[in-house]
Design a protein around this motif. Structure first.
Motif, short mmCIF file in Angstrom:
data_model
loop_
_atom_site.label_atom_id
_atom_site.label_comp_id
_atom_site.label_asym_id
_atom_site.label_seq_id
_atom_site.Cartn_x
_atom_site.Cartn_y
_atom_site.Cartn_z
N ALA A 129 0.75 -1.26 -0.01
CA ALA A 129 -0.02 0.13 0.03
C ALA A 129 0.79 1.26 0.15
N LYS A 130 1.82 1.27 0.72
CA LYS A 130 2.85 2.53 0.94
C LYS A 130 3.47 2.78 -0.54
N ASN A 133 0.66 4.05 -2.83
CA ASN A 133 0.65 5.46 -2.55
C ASN A 133 1.53 6.48 -3.29
N GLN A 134 2.82 6.06 -3.01
CA GLN A 134 3.89 6.96 -3.50
C GLN A 134 3.83 6.87 -5.12
N LYS A 136 1.03 6.45 -7.03
CA LYS A 136 0.17 7.39 -7.53
C LYS A 136 0.43 8.96 -7.32
N ALA A 137 1.34 9.21 -6.25
CA ALA A 137 1.46 10.44 -5.98
C ALA A 137 2.23 11.05 -7.25
N ASP A 293 3.65 12.92 1.47
CA ASP A 293 2.58 11.98 1.02
C ASP A 293 1.67 12.34 0.39
N GLU A 295 -1.60 12.15 0.38
CA GLU A 295 -2.69 12.71 1.38
C GLU A 295 -2.70 14.49 1.72
#
Length: 429
Positions: A129-130, A133-134, A136-137, A293, A295
């Motif tokens: 998951a981490k 997220n990275q 996608k960012a 991150d 978010e």
């Protein structure tokens, strides 16, 4: 429609593609007229003397682009990637900020059949998951893209295209306002062929000519030529904004059909001038980039490193950027400074007190842009980049959206496409 014409080519848009197209046509003695809706050249290259509202970096040492700098003695500087990343409440230097991204990028396939969205690609590979997220960012930030829409095949092609290097480096920025770089595409005499505040509204075409109706100072003007080259951004080409919509009569459905594979990305870029360069003491090496991150709103910040200035750029790409295009300027400023305060472990009030200036151009709300730059959606054909030109032997469409691979979405990609259209037209005149 009259057959007699004094203009060979009408170019709509005096951005990078339009200027490049005009330069190559004029060099061959063709009669050209550029229609520009704004009161300036450059399009999404929009410069202040101290910062850039739009395009800022040079991605890859494209030989022709570098030669342009050398021909006109234009200085440019190397961009470095000294990065500090904020994670788990701590800001740490990262020697290789792209290592985690490359681990996932290597799994992308440019021949994926059938193609799938980047979101589906990430889901099917079951990355941590981490890492997801990275990644996608990164895609949202660098490409301004929505991972639900961007295709894996396009991203694989863009990520695996080796950028040209100069002295082992592939990222630079002009040491002069970026618009001056584009300005040198035309001579001062040739710039007289640009008609500012001329908003193209309708293109009428026949087998023998084209007519472009435009508004200039509220009055309708009709111009006739052999060909027309449309270089406005993708957002305008497919959009319905009353100020910028261009109608083609008779309609050519094939244009939008071919454009459907492309999507306009969104970016919010804010430039702040501070009293001091307080960020330089946060890490051992003065950072070029600060990253948080995904978010956070405005998770990416950059300095002008290696040039030391008091300006910081806040950057948000993708769906959040589109969301923020509807926000007030004050709300965006607050979101940006709140993130910066947390990333730098400074009091919010300290950050606010440090601000001398803030600047933002809302490209997604600008009727003559309607977005930042383009990317390619999930592809349902094997060769979607075979963008057929011209349409009905009279109309060319070109710009960064029609460039291939990693050149899509770039200034040099727009310049290349403008030249390509010009060379095709020269063969027919």
């Amino acid at each position: 429609m009259p057959k007699k014409k004094s203009i060979d080519v009408i170019i709509i848009g005096a951005g990078a593609a339009g200027l490049s197209c005009a330069a190559n046509l004029l060099e061959q003695g063709k009669t050209v007229l550029l229609l520009e809706a704004r009161d300036r050249i450059g399009g999404r290259v929009y410069s202040d003397n101290h910062f850039e509202y739009g395009a800022e970096f040079i991605h890859g040492a494209t030989p022709e682009f570098i030669e342009h700098f050398e021909k006109h003695a234009l200085p440019f500087i190397d961009s470095n990637d000294n990065s500090a990343t904020y994670q788990a409440g701590k800001l740490t230097e990262k020697k290789d900020p792209w290592k985690d991204i490359e681990i996932i990028s290597k799994r992308l396939k440019k021949d994926r059949e059938p193609d799938q969205s980047v979101t589906d690609f990430l889901h099917h590979h079951k990355f941590p998951a981490k890492s997801v997220n990275q990644f996608k960012a990164y895609v949202e930030g660098f490409y301004g893209a929505d991972t639900d829409l961007m295709g894996e095949r396009y991203l694989a092609l863009a990520e695996k295209t080796e950028d040209s290097k100069l002295n082992k480096l592939d990222t630079f920025r002009p040491a002069v306002p970026y618009v001056k770089v584009l300005s040198h595409l035309l001579t001062e005499k040739q710039k007289k062929r640009i008609k500012f505040k001329h908003v193209a509204k309708t293109i009428h075409w026949s087998n023998s000519a084209v007519q472009v109706e435009c508004l200039a100072s509220g009055r309708k003007k009709v111009l006739t030529a052999s060909y027309v080259v449309v270089t406005v951004p993708l957002g305008v080409l497919v959009g319905e904004h009353p100020k910028s919509k261009i109608e083609i009569i008779p309609d050519i459905p094939e244009i939008k059909t071919q454009l459907n594979v492309f999507e306009m990305g969104h970016v919010q870029k804010m430039v702040f001038k501070f009293k001091t360069r307080f960020w330089e003491t946060l890490t051992e090496a003065a950072p070029a980039f600060l990253r948080a991150d995904p978010e956070y709103y405005f998770p990416t910040w950059w300095t002008q490193n290696p040039v030391r200035t008091n300006y910081l750029v806040a950057w948000q790409g993708g769906p959040k950027a589109f969301e923020m295009s509807r926000w007030s300027a004050d709300r965006k400023i607050t979101a940006a400074l709140t993130t910066l305060a947390e990333v730098t472990a400074k009091n919010v009030q300290f950050i606010k007190d440090q601000v001398l200036e803030s600047h933002n151009h809302n490209w997604s709300a600008d009727p003559y842009t309607l977005g930042a730059y383009s990317y390619t959606r999930v592809q349902h054909k094997k060769t979607p980049h075979n963008f057929s030109l011209p349409f009905e032997k009279r109309i060319w469409v070109c710009g960064e959206a029609t460039a291939k691979g990693s050149a899509q979405g770039t200034v040099h990609g727009a310049i290349e496409q403008g030249k390509k259209a010009a060379l095709q037209i020269i063969k027919t005149l």
